[in-house]
Design a protein around this motif. Structure first.
Motif, mmCIF file in Angstrom:
data_model
loop_
_atom_site.group_PDB
_atom_site.id
_atom_site.type_symbol
_atom_site.label_atom_id
_atom_site.label_comp_id
_atom_site.label_asym_id
_atom_site.label_seq_id
_atom_site.Cartn_x
_atom_site.Cartn_y
_atom_site.Cartn_z
ATOM 1 N N THR A 98 8.581 32.155 54.014
ATOM 2 C CA THR A 98 9.277 30.970 53.522
ATOM 3 C C THR A 98 8.275 30.016 52.878
ATOM 4 O O THR A 98 7.095 29.966 53.246
ATOM 5 N N TRP A 99 8.765 29.256 51.911
ATOM 6 C CA TRP A 99 7.918 28.323 51.161
ATOM 7 C C TRP A 99 8.680 27.022 50.966
ATOM 8 O O TRP A 99 9.888 27.030 50.715
ATOM 9 N N ARG A 100 7.972 25.903 51.095
ATOM 10 C CA ARG A 100 8.590 24.591 50.900
ATOM 11 C C ARG A 100 7.910 23.893 49.731
ATOM 12 O O ARG A 100 6.757 23.483 49.830
ATOM 13 N N PRO A 101 8.605 23.747 48.607
ATOM 14 C CA PRO A 101 8.008 23.061 47.448
ATOM 15 C C PRO A 101 7.709 21.600 47.779
ATOM 16 O O PRO A 101 8.446 20.950 48.522
ATOM 17 N N ASN A 102 6.631 21.085 47.205
ATOM 18 C CA ASN A 102 6.249 19.697 47.461
ATOM 19 C C ASN A 102 6.493 18.782 46.268
ATOM 20 O O ASN A 102 6.039 17.636 46.242
ATOM 21 N N GLU A 103 7.204 19.291 45.260
ATOM 22 C CA GLU A 103 7.581 18.443 44.141
ATOM 23 C C GLU A 103 8.835 19.011 43.488
ATOM 24 O O GLU A 103 9.077 20.217 43.514
ATOM 25 N N SER A 104 9.623 18.115 42.906
ATOM 26 C CA SER A 104 10.910 18.523 42.334
ATOM 27 C C SER A 104 10.741 18.838 40.852
ATOM 28 O O SER A 104 11.054 18.033 39.972
ATOM 29 N N VAL A 105 10.251 20.042 40.590
ATOM 30 C CA VAL A 105 10.084 20.536 39.227
ATOM 31 C C VAL A 105 10.596 21.971 39.183
ATOM 32 O O VAL A 105 11.091 22.502 40.173
ATOM 33 N N VAL A 106 10.457 22.604 38.038
ATOM 34 C CA VAL A 106 10.830 24.014 37.895
ATOM 35 C C VAL A 106 9.599 24.868 38.209
ATOM 36 O O VAL A 106 8.530 24.674 37.631
ATOM 37 N N HIS A 107 9.753 25.802 39.138
ATOM 38 C CA HIS A 107 8.657 26.671 39.553
ATOM 39 C C HIS A 107 8.934 28.105 39.089
ATOM 40 O O HIS A 107 10.084 28.560 39.101
ATOM 41 N N LEU A 108 7.884 28.810 38.709
ATOM 42 C CA LEU A 108 8.000 30.219 38.321
ATOM 43 C C LEU A 108 7.684 31.099 39.524
ATOM 44 O O LEU A 108 6.584 31.038 40.079
ATOM 45 N N VAL A 109 8.669 31.907 39.932
ATOM 46 C CA VAL A 109 8.502 32.855 41.038
ATOM 47 C C VAL A 109 8.214 34.228 40.434
ATOM 48 O O VAL A 109 8.999 34.738 39.634
ATOM 49 N N GLN A 110 7.089 34.815 40.804
ATOM 50 C CA GLN A 110 6.687 36.100 40.244
ATOM 51 C C GLN A 110 6.517 37.137 41.355
ATOM 52 O O GLN A 110 5.957 36.837 42.416
ATOM 53 N N VAL A 111 7.020 38.346 41.094
ATOM 54 C CA VAL A 111 6.913 39.458 42.036
ATOM 55 C C VAL A 111 6.345 40.658 41.286
ATOM 56 O O VAL A 111 6.799 40.990 40.194
ATOM 57 N N CYS A 112 5.341 41.310 41.901
ATOM 58 C CA CYS A 112 4.728 42.482 41.286
ATOM 59 C C CYS A 112 4.791 43.669 42.239
ATOM 60 O O CYS A 112 4.363 43.565 43.395
ATOM 61 N N ALA A 113 5.335 44.782 41.750
ATOM 62 C CA ALA A 113 5.311 46.033 42.503
ATOM 63 C C ALA A 113 3.960 46.704 42.304
ATOM 64 O O ALA A 113 3.311 46.531 41.265
ATOM 65 N N ASP A 114 3.542 47.474 43.317
ATOM 66 C CA ASP A 114 2.248 48.159 43.279
ATOM 67 C C ASP A 114 1.145 47.202 42.831
ATOM 68 O O ASP A 114 0.361 47.482 41.919
#
Length: 226
Positions: A98-114
């Motif tokens: 779990t993650w709690r953002p510390n500012e109200s902006v747009v965040h990029l969530v990135q996931v990489c396989a292998d």
């Protein structure tokens, strides 16, 4: 069924099955087929991210692989999860911390396989994907009078009205009111203005102040009587 190489060359890579030329297996190809999480979320709300990993190739690898979750191009690393070898078209689900953002902006969530390149794939350029997470601020400021004192008798030409105002992301301005009528605005801390009381009639006056934060959230102080 008859199977045989189309050439006598033992290194030939093409096979014939019932008259059809069939290429040999090419290898595994891991992709992130889905990334899911609630969106938008409110400031201060915790969130976890779930990713589905799929083998789009035609071969099951020998080695296990890893899945990496990160925020804003690696500024925040969330978790690296292990994934067992996947057969062709097989999927696996990985979940981040779990993650709690510390500012109200747009965040990029990135996931990489292998993410550690443990598997030799037919395509090494399609392992990563990203989605935007929108964090909204709905937390109002806090505000209270620090001057003058309640029920004080005013005298002289001017009186300083002063408030204490705070916010999780910043106060934009404070608006002061006397008996509901706008008196003035303070845009910077310390939030205070001067009030000319020289021509006021005797009697009681209600003071209030409204704090507005950088995202437009508002809060009004408790009334102060003088």
């Amino acid at each position: 069924m008859t199977t045989g190489k189309t050439k006598n060359d033992a290194t030939s890579a093409t096979y014939k099955v019932e008259g059809t030329l069939v290429p040999p297996p090419q290898g595994p190809d891991y992709v992130v087929s889905d990334v899911s999480f609630p969106d938008p979320i409110s400031y201060g709300q915790s969130v976890a991210f779930t990713a589905t990993i799929k083998n789009n190739g035609d071969t099951r690898p020998i080695n296990p692989s890893s899945v990496n979750f990160e925020i804003n191009n690696g500024l925040t690393q969330l978790k690296t999860d292990d994934v067992a070898p996947l057969a062709p078209d097989e999927t696996a689900v990985a979940t981040s911390y779990t993650w709690r953002p510390n500012e109200s902006v747009v965040h990029l969530v990135q996931v990489c396989a292998d993410s550690k390149n443990a598997v030799k794939e037919t395509n090494e350029t399609n392992n990563c994907t990203g989605r935007f997470l929108h964090v909204t601020d709905t937390v109002p400021p806090t505000i209270s009078f620090s001057a003058p004192l309640s029920n004080v008798v005013l005298s002289g030409g001017t009186t300083i009205l002063k408030v204490s105002a705070t916010d999780n992301e910043g106060v934009s301005q404070v608006v002061f009111y006397v008996n509901g009528a706008r008196l003035g605005v303070a845009n910077n801390s310390p939030y205070e203005i001067s009030w000319d009381v020289s021509s006021l009639s005797d009697g009681g006056y209600q003071l209030t102040a409204e704090a507005i934060d950088v995202n437009g959230n508002r809060a009004i102080s408790s009334p102060l009587w003088v």
